[in-house]
Design a protein around this motif. Structure first.
Motif, PDB file in Angstrom:
ATOM      1  N   LEU A  99       0.833  -1.211   0.000  1.00 46.46           N
ATOM      2  CA  LEU A  99       0.000   0.000   0.000  1.00 46.46           C
ATOM      3  C   LEU A  99       0.863   1.254   0.000  1.00 46.46           C
ATOM      4  CD1 LEU A  99      -2.819  -1.009   2.513  1.00 46.46           C
ATOM      5  CD2 LEU A  99      -2.953  -0.894   0.013  1.00 46.46           C
ATOM      6  N   ASN A 100       1.940   1.247   0.785  1.00 47.72           N
ATOM      7  CA  ASN A 100       2.858   2.383   0.785  1.00 47.72           C
ATOM      8  C   ASN A 100       3.518   2.550  -0.576  1.00 47.72           C
ATOM      9  OD1 ASN A 100       3.295   1.044   3.836  1.00 47.72           O
ATOM     10  ND2 ASN A 100       2.948   3.241   3.801  1.00 47.72           N
ATOM     11  N   ILE A 118      12.991   0.010  -6.703  1.00 46.40           N
ATOM     12  CA  ILE A 118      12.646  -0.385  -5.333  1.00 46.40           C
ATOM     13  C   ILE A 118      13.304  -1.722  -5.060  1.00 46.40           C
ATOM     14  CG2 ILE A 118      10.493   0.923  -5.247  1.00 46.40           C
ATOM     15  CD1 ILE A 118       8.993  -1.709  -5.744  1.00 46.40           C
ATOM     16  N   GLU A 119      13.597  -1.978  -3.790  1.00 47.21           N
ATOM     17  CA  GLU A 119      14.400  -3.152  -3.435  1.00 47.21           C
ATOM     18  C   GLU A 119      13.689  -4.007  -2.402  1.00 47.21           C
ATOM     19  OE1 GLU A 119      17.250  -0.905  -0.182  1.00 47.21           O
ATOM     20  OE2 GLU A 119      17.229  -0.303  -2.284  1.00 47.21           O
ATOM     21  N   ASP A 120      14.205  -5.228  -2.239  1.00 47.05           N
ATOM     22  CA  ASP A 120      13.559  -6.204  -1.357  1.00 47.05           C
ATOM     23  C   ASP A 120      14.217  -6.303   0.013  1.00 47.05           C
ATOM     24  OD1 ASP A 120      15.884  -7.475  -2.167  1.00 47.05           O
ATOM     25  OD2 ASP A 120      14.885  -9.160  -3.147  1.00 47.05           O
ATOM     26  N   MET A 141       7.912  -8.878  -1.759  1.00 46.03           N
ATOM     27  CA  MET A 141       8.412  -8.015  -2.824  1.00 46.03           C
ATOM     28  C   MET A 141       7.600  -8.183  -4.105  1.00 46.03           C
ATOM     29  SD  MET A 141      10.548  -5.674  -3.700  1.00 46.03           S
ATOM     30  CE  MET A 141      11.479  -5.022  -5.110  1.00 46.03           C
ATOM     31  N   VAL A 142       7.168  -9.383  -4.399  1.00 52.27           N
ATOM     32  CA  VAL A 142       6.308  -9.595  -5.573  1.00 52.27           C
ATOM     33  C   VAL A 142       5.055  -8.731  -5.456  1.00 52.27           C
ATOM     34  CG1 VAL A 142       4.791 -11.273  -6.712  1.00 52.27           C
ATOM     35  CG2 VAL A 142       7.159 -11.884  -6.174  1.00 52.27           C
ATOM     36  N   ASP A 143       4.462  -8.703  -4.272  1.00 53.79           N
ATOM     37  CA  ASP A 143       3.267  -7.875  -4.069  1.00 53.79           C
ATOM     38  C   ASP A 143       3.596  -6.392  -4.265  1.00 53.79           C
ATOM     39  OD1 ASP A 143       1.587  -9.996  -3.570  1.00 53.79           O
ATOM     40  OD2 ASP A 143       1.814  -9.891  -1.387  1.00 53.79           O
ATOM     41  N   LYS A 144       4.771  -5.968  -3.828  1.00 57.84           N
ATOM     42  CA  LYS A 144       5.167  -4.571  -4.018  1.00 57.84           C
ATOM     43  C   LYS A 144       5.316  -4.239  -5.496  1.00 57.84           C
ATOM     44  CE  LYS A 144       7.662  -3.748   0.335  1.00 57.84           C
ATOM     45  NZ  LYS A 144       8.896  -3.167   0.902  1.00 57.84           N
ATOM     46  N   VAL A 145       5.931  -5.140  -6.240  1.00 59.86           N
ATOM     47  CA  VAL A 145       6.104  -4.893  -7.676  1.00 59.86           C
ATOM     48  C   VAL A 145       4.746  -4.840  -8.369  1.00 59.86           C
ATOM     49  CG1 VAL A 145       7.062  -5.794  -9.829  1.00 59.86           C
ATOM     50  CG2 VAL A 145       8.406  -5.914  -7.719  1.00 59.86           C
ATOM     51  N   ARG A 146       3.861  -5.770  -8.041  1.00 60.41           N
ATOM     52  CA  ARG A 146       2.525  -5.773  -8.634  1.00 60.41           C
ATOM     53  C   ARG A 146       1.778  -4.487  -8.300  1.00 60.41           C
ATOM     54  NH1 ARG A 146      -0.323  -9.340  -5.960  1.00 60.41           N
ATOM     55  NH2 ARG A 146      -2.046  -9.250  -7.457  1.00 60.41           N
ATOM     56  N   ALA A 147       1.906  -4.029  -7.070  1.00 64.12           N
ATOM     57  CA  ALA A 147       1.249  -2.786  -6.665  1.00 64.12           C
ATOM     58  C   ALA A 147       1.826  -1.590  -7.411  1.00 64.12           C
ATOM     59  CB  ALA A 147       1.394  -2.587  -5.153  1.00 64.12           C
TER      60      ALA A 147
END
Length: 297
Positions: A99-100, A118-120, A141-147
């Motif tokens: 979300l962030n 962005i990094e993991d 991290m996968v969720d961050k990339v998808r977001a």
């Protein structure tokens, strides 16, 4: 040079076009708007905002996750506004969960930059070439990339996924993670802090045809490679993150030592850019002309 009044360059589209060419793009790192203008003057096609340098310049401290998202975005905005080149900016871990990351992507887009990485790492993060790093689960991290992919408003905005897993889980895990981030929608991959020629070549072969970042970290863990070799290996983006920071530090030390010894800068001023030359470079003639045009002179 960038104009105070003028049309904005379509940075994301321009960056994508540069990365699609066969030649690697070299992006020197800068930590402020003046450095960005010097990179532009030197003829480079892309500016890189270094998080290491931004932290050092803003608070005089090491890159160990001390800056907030708003501080980083503010610096990115100033750098982008100073030049007509695409700007790639360090966005650390995305400053929180998925979300962030949504807000992070939109704030950097609004700041005008062409792309971010962005990094993991676990927050607070550390410079990729320091000891003591930790990484989040790959799924996080996968969720961050998808977001991040869904959050961008401009589909050309370049999202670079960086993994720091080499130092924590080994090169096999770093490669596996990079594959997962690519599948999640990352436009480019950044496998940080590889530690041998063999590892560099393996990553290049594993991701042939994928836009790959090589971090030419000055004094870091990754062996230095020359431009021709990086071209042969297929790297698309070469970051030189802190050359300008280190050069500025050395130059200022030398000048300050001379002033401390002599009491004035009289013996060094002849070797420095002249006052008039410098004010011309940072746009005084343009400011004066605009002042006359709009009755502010």
């Amino acid at each position: 040079m960038a104009k105070l009044i003028g049309e904005d360059v379509d940075g994301p589209a321009r960056l994508r076009e540069l990365l699609s060419r066969g030649e690697p793009v070299v992006a020197p790192g800068v930590y402020d708007a003046l450095g960005a203008r010097l990179v532009e003057e030197a003829g480079f096609g892309v500016v890189y905002m270094t998080g290491f340098g931004t932290t050092a310049s803003l608070i005089g401290r090491p890159d160990v996750g001390l800056l907030t998202m708003s501080e980083m975005v503010g610096n990115a905005r100033r750098i982008d506004s100073a030049v007509e080149l695409p700007v790639i900016a360090d966005a650390d871990t995305g400053y929180g969960n998925a979300l962030n990351v949504i807000r992070t992507v939109r704030e950097y887009e609004t700041a005008g930059v062409a792309g971010i990485h962005i990094e993991d790492q676990v927050a607070p993060k550390r410079c990729g070439h320091m000891e003591g790093k930790q990484v989040v689960p790959a799924e996080t991290m996968v969720d961050k990339v998808r977001a991040a992919v869904q959050a961008r408003r401009n589909p050309d905005f370049v999202l670079i996924a960086r993994t720091d897993a080499r130092a924590v889980e080994g090169v096999d895990a770093a490669i596996e993670r990079a594959h997962r981030y690519l599948d999640a929608g990352a436009d480019a991959l950044f496998v940080e802090a590889l530690q041998s020629d063999e590892e560099i070549e393996r990553v290049a072969a594993e991701f042939a045809g994928v836009p790959l970042v090589f971090n030419w970290a000055e004094g870091g863990k990754t062996p230095p490679k020359d431009f021709d070799r990086l071209r042969q290996l297929g790297f698309r983006l070469i970051l030189c993150p802190i050359s300008t920071l280190l050069a500025a530090t050395r130059a200022m030390r030398e000048v300050l030592a001379r002033i401390a010894a002599d009491g004035t800068p009289a013996r060094v001023v002849a070797d420095l850019p002249g006052f008039g030359e410098f004010t011309d470079f940072i746009g005084l003639p343009e400011v004066n002309e605009l002042g006359k045009q709009f009755g502010a002179g």
